[in-house]
Enzyme design. Structure first.
Site, PDB file in Angstrom:
ATOM      1  N   THR A 164       0.768  -1.249   0.032  1.00 47.51           N
ATOM      2  CA  THR A 164      -0.013   0.129  -0.206  1.00 47.51           C
ATOM      3  C   THR A 164       1.033   1.141   0.039  1.00 47.51           C
ATOM      4  O   THR A 164       1.892   1.320   0.840  1.00 47.51           O
ATOM      5  CB  THR A 164      -1.071   0.187   1.235  1.00 47.51           C
ATOM      6  OG1 THR A 164      -1.530  -1.139   1.097  1.00 47.51           O
ATOM      7  CG2 THR A 164      -1.761   1.171   1.302  1.00 47.51           C
ATOM      8  N   ARG A 220     -13.045  -9.008  -1.723  1.00 48.80           N
ATOM      9  CA  ARG A 220     -12.612  -8.784  -0.834  1.00 48.80           C
ATOM     10  C   ARG A 220     -12.427  -7.318  -0.882  1.00 48.80           C
ATOM     11  O   ARG A 220     -11.362  -6.737  -1.520  1.00 48.80           O
ATOM     12  CB  ARG A 220     -11.485  -9.424  -0.119  1.00 48.80           C
ATOM     13  CG  ARG A 220     -10.869  -8.897   1.359  1.00 48.80           C
ATOM     14  CD  ARG A 220      -9.795  -7.982   0.979  1.00 48.80           C
ATOM     15  NE  ARG A 220      -8.949  -7.928   2.342  1.00 48.80           N
ATOM     16  CZ  ARG A 220      -8.050  -7.193   2.525  1.00 48.80           C
ATOM     17  NH1 ARG A 220      -7.541  -6.728   1.451  1.00 48.80           N
ATOM     18  NH2 ARG A 220      -7.458  -6.959   3.758  1.00 48.80           N
TER      19      ARG A 220
END
Lengths: 134, 175
Positions: free
Chosen positions: A1, A29
């Site tokens: 990330t 998800r």
């Protein structure tokens, strides 16, 4: 990330977060740190925040917004609020990761509670760094 | 004029686990420095914070080293499902996308969701169609392929486990 937070010359704040999720994550998800409020938040009254870590915990802790709330409702400084969330609140529910945050006075906070954090920062007063925290 | 500042994170790295060579460390720091410089230049030139953070994140999305954009990890079926969010503090406008595939820079799509749609969050096919309608750059699966990421996936493929960059595995049960 990956993520970025900034405070510009007009004291406007912004946060951006982008992620490829987790290896072998279940299809469909949703829930890494790139969710408004959970891992990404900006409010000129308080701070801009971008998070990285196990996303489900950041969703459950509404972490980015929580930092802002602690500043607004408990009058904490940016550093106090960010530390409270990463070193206590997220740990209480088993979460790991960290965040970057900036307030409207261009103060920066970079707390994390796990290994291997890639960070970079620069302020107009000449404070700068590119670091990999091991 | 007030002080200004920018900070970036590149996630958490698997390579920290005794595998970070001087060359790799140099490569990571090079991209972080480039991203920092891009964002800081925007601020230095009196640009907006929201432009600075987008520029910085796009730079990291374009690198295979970080888990976003080009460097996105493999999901259970071998695809790359990306997420991105952006928010500005003055108006508290926000934009986000998730379950997005085949887009070079998801953060720029999130920015368009914030500024050019009536919505905050777009998912999956809807997000992809929106991105296409806004002429965002598409990339095929070869662009997102990375051998290191592929091997990470092979280690746990077929199991119920999933893996954050910096940890071996996470239990799939959450409250």
């Amino acid at each position: 990330t990956v993520g970025a937070v900034a405070c510009d010359r007009r004291s406007n704040l912004a946060a951006a977060t982008s992620t490829g999720g987790m290896t072998n994550k279940m299809i469909g998800r949703l829930g890494d740190s790139a969710v408004p409020g959970a891992g990404n938040y900006a409010n000129n009254k308080t701070c801009a925040v971008s998070c990285t870590g196990s996303g489900e915990y950041f969703l459950r802790g509404v972490v980015a917004y929580d930092v802002s709330c602690l500043m607004e409702m408990k009058n904490m400084t940016l550093q106090e609020a960010a530390e409270e969330v990463i070193q206590r609140r997220i740990l209480e529910i088993g979460g790991d990761g960290g965040l970057i945050a900036v307030d409207a006075e261009a103060n920066i906070s970079l707390p994390f509670n796990t290994e291997g954090m890639y960070r970079a920062f620069q302020t107009s007063d000449g404070v700068a760094g590119v670091k990999i925290y091991k | 004029m007030a002080r200004f500042a920018i900070a970036l994170h590149g996630g958490a790295g698997t390579l920290i686990k005794g595998n970070m060579t001087p060359d790799k460390e140099k490569a990571y720091k090079k991209v972080l420095s480039e991203a920092l410089q891009k964002g800081y230049t925007v601020l230095e030139n009196d640009g907006a914070a929201v432009d600075a953070v987008q520029e910085a994140v796009m730079c990291m999305e374009d690198s295979a080293l970080f888990n976003a954009g080009k460097g996105s990890v493999f999901s259970a079926n071998g695809t790359h499902e990306m997420e991105a969010a952006i928010m500005e503090g003055k108006t508290r406008k926000a934009g986000a996308v998730a379950l997005l595939t085949g887009i070079k820079n998801p953060i720029s799509v999130a920015r368009d969701v914030m500024e050019k749609s009536q919505h905050v969050f777009l998912l999956g096919q809807g997000a992809l169609e929106f991105a296409k309608s806004m002429d965002h750059v598409l990339q095929d699966s070869k662009y997102f392929y990375d051998e290191f990421r592929y091997q990470q996936w092979q280690e746990i493929k077929g199991s119920s486990q999933f893996q954050l960059d910096h940890s071996k595995s996470k239990n799939s049960k959450f409250g």
